[in-house]
Design a protein around this motif. Structure first.
Motif, PDB file in Angstrom:
ATOM      1  N   VAL A 222     -28.920   4.308 -23.450  1.00 26.55           N
ATOM      2  CA  VAL A 222     -29.337   2.867 -22.688  1.00 26.55           C
ATOM      3  C   VAL A 222     -28.289   2.698 -21.876  1.00 26.55           C
ATOM      4  N   GLN A 223     -26.813   2.322 -22.140  1.00 26.67           N
ATOM      5  CA  GLN A 223     -26.332   1.864 -21.805  1.00 26.67           C
ATOM      6  C   GLN A 223     -25.774   2.829 -20.759  1.00 26.67           C
ATOM      7  N   THR A 224     -25.566   4.109 -20.443  1.00 23.55           N
ATOM      8  CA  THR A 224     -25.217   5.513 -19.591  1.00 23.55           C
ATOM      9  C   THR A 224     -26.316   6.171 -18.243  1.00 23.55           C
ATOM     10  N   GLU A 225     -27.390   6.013 -19.265  1.00 22.38           N
ATOM     11  CA  GLU A 225     -28.266   6.699 -18.834  1.00 22.38           C
ATOM     12  C   GLU A 225     -30.054   5.539 -18.023  1.00 22.38           C
ATOM     13  N   SER A 226     -29.927   4.491 -18.466  1.00 18.31           N
ATOM     14  CA  SER A 226     -30.983   3.527 -18.184  1.00 18.31           C
ATOM     15  C   SER A 226     -30.949   3.070 -17.179  1.00 18.31           C
TER      16      SER A 226
END
Length: 180
Positions: A165-169
């Motif tokens: 979530v922190q890198t791809e969202s």
């Protein structure tokens, strides 16, 4: 300083509207346009091509701007007036447009966004861009930020600790640039 009427600029073909603001907020309205000029080709249709408009999204965006103006500020506003069957500015150029007129409108839409960002950089430390969306069926609400169904079903704590979530969202910038 708030003026009663913002500076309004239309793209060369009149399909894209840019209203200059005086605060670090950009509201983009990519879908919801009603113009369907017959001389402009429809986008090429594939199984993934969405051509239905977001319902009432231009009205919601303009109402949002009116509410912000009550705070004595003027957000930047960028509006695509072409129907989604003609142009989708949220896709790559080759997927979002099929005609020379719409390719030019696509480029001008994104140039207006860049122009607003540059103007804000000169005057403010930070900015916020809201890419306003709705849905073609008024009884449905979609939330995703490019998260899978499985990820959306996780608890808040699990989502907050998830590296994907922190890198791809698409909300990753909220992690990268926290408020000070």
């Amino acid at each position: 300083m708030l003026t009663d009427e913002p500076e309004v600029i239309f793209s060369s073909n009149g399909y894209i509207e840019y209203q200059k603001g005086n605060m670090p907020l950009i509201v983009c309205i990519p879908h919801g346009g009603r113009q369907r000029p017959p001389e402009v080709l429809n986008r090429e249709n594939s199984s993934k091509t969405i051509t239905k408009n977001d319902l009432y999204i231009q009205e919601i965006g303009k109402d949002l701007k009116k509410e912000i103006i009550k705070l004595k500020s003027q957000p930047y506003l960028i509006v695509n007036h072409l129907h989604r069957s003609k142009l989708d500015v949220n896709h790559k150029l080759e997927e979002g447009s099929s005609a020379p007129e719409t390719k030019k409108a696509w480029e001008e839409y994104h140039n207006f966004i860049s122009r607003a960002i540059e103007d804000i950089k000169e005057k403010h430390r930070r900015d916020l861009l809201i890419d306003l969306h709705g849905h073609e069926q008024s009884e449905n609400i979609k939330l995703g930020y490019t998260l899978s169904k499985e990820e959306l079903m996780l608890s808040d704590e699990q989502i907050n600790q998830s590296p994907s979530v922190q890198t791809e969202s698409s909300i990753k910038n909220l992690y990268l640039y926290p408020y000070e």
